[in-house]
Motif scaffolding. Structure first.
Motif, short mmCIF file in Angstrom:
data_model
loop_
_atom_site.label_atom_id
_atom_site.label_comp_id
_atom_site.label_asym_id
_atom_site.label_seq_id
_atom_site.Cartn_x
_atom_site.Cartn_y
_atom_site.Cartn_z
N UNK A 77 50.18 44.92 39.35
CA UNK A 77 50.55 46.33 39.15
C UNK A 77 49.33 47.25 39.18
N UNK A 78 49.51 48.43 39.72
CA UNK A 78 48.43 49.41 39.81
C UNK A 78 47.83 49.66 38.44
N UNK A 79 46.53 49.46 38.37
CA UNK A 79 45.83 49.68 37.10
C UNK A 79 44.40 49.19 37.19
N UNK A 80 43.72 49.12 36.05
CA UNK A 80 42.33 48.67 36.03
C UNK A 80 42.19 47.26 36.59
N UNK A 81 41.03 46.99 37.13
CA UNK A 81 40.77 45.69 37.77
C UNK A 81 40.44 44.61 36.76
N UNK A 82 41.05 43.48 36.96
CA UNK A 82 40.70 42.24 36.28
C UNK A 82 40.48 41.26 37.43
N UNK A 83 39.23 40.96 37.73
CA UNK A 83 38.89 40.20 38.93
C UNK A 83 39.64 38.87 39.03
N UNK A 84 39.72 38.13 37.93
CA UNK A 84 40.38 36.83 37.96
C UNK A 84 41.87 36.98 38.27
N UNK A 85 42.53 37.91 37.61
CA UNK A 85 43.96 38.13 37.84
C UNK A 85 44.21 38.66 39.25
N UNK A 86 43.32 39.51 39.73
CA UNK A 86 43.48 40.05 41.08
C UNK A 86 43.33 38.95 42.13
N UNK A 87 42.36 38.09 41.97
CA UNK A 87 42.17 36.97 42.90
C UNK A 87 43.40 36.05 42.90
N UNK A 88 43.91 35.77 41.72
CA UNK A 88 45.11 34.94 41.60
C UNK A 88 46.29 35.60 42.30
N UNK A 89 46.44 36.91 42.11
CA UNK A 89 47.55 37.65 42.72
C UNK A 89 47.44 37.64 44.25
#
Length: 109
Positions: A88-100
């Motif tokens: 979901x659009x929001x602040x970056x969390x690198x680990x969660x973004x890579x997983x997504x």
């Protein structure tokens, strides 16, 4: 004396209006990732599947996007995704973004 007080009051009012008028802006980027059946195909002239190439490109491009930029990842037609907003659009969390980014598998549709 009255003149000095007037100058001080003016400066305080100017400072307060300047401080409270400073707006905060955040850049927002929404990525739409195609996970339809055609993304299972090989790219012409290569031995790479289109979805693999798209995911690798996303990882590379995001390295150059400022950390303060809010990111959202929207996927359509994926085989294994119920909510199209895998990030979901929001602040970056690198680990969660890579997983997504790595989550979607191409499907029909």
């Amino acid at each position: 004396m009255k003149r000095q007080i007037a100058v001080i009051v003016f400066l305080l009012m100017s400072y307060n209006s300047w401080v409270f008028s400073q707006e905060v802006y955040t850049d927002n980027v929404v990525i739409v990732l195609d996970a339809s059946g055609s993304m299972k195909e090989m790219m012409k002239g290569t031995r790479m599947v289109k979805m693999t190439a798209a995911k690798q490109a996303l990882h590379q491009v995001l390295q150059h996007v400022p950390e303060t930029t809010h990111i959202g990842l929207l996927v359509f037609s994926a085989a294994n995704v119920r909510d199209p907003w895998v990030y979901p659009l929001g602040p970056r969390d690198e680990d969660k973004l890579k997983t997504a980014i790595n989550l979607p598998r191409p499907s029909g549709g």
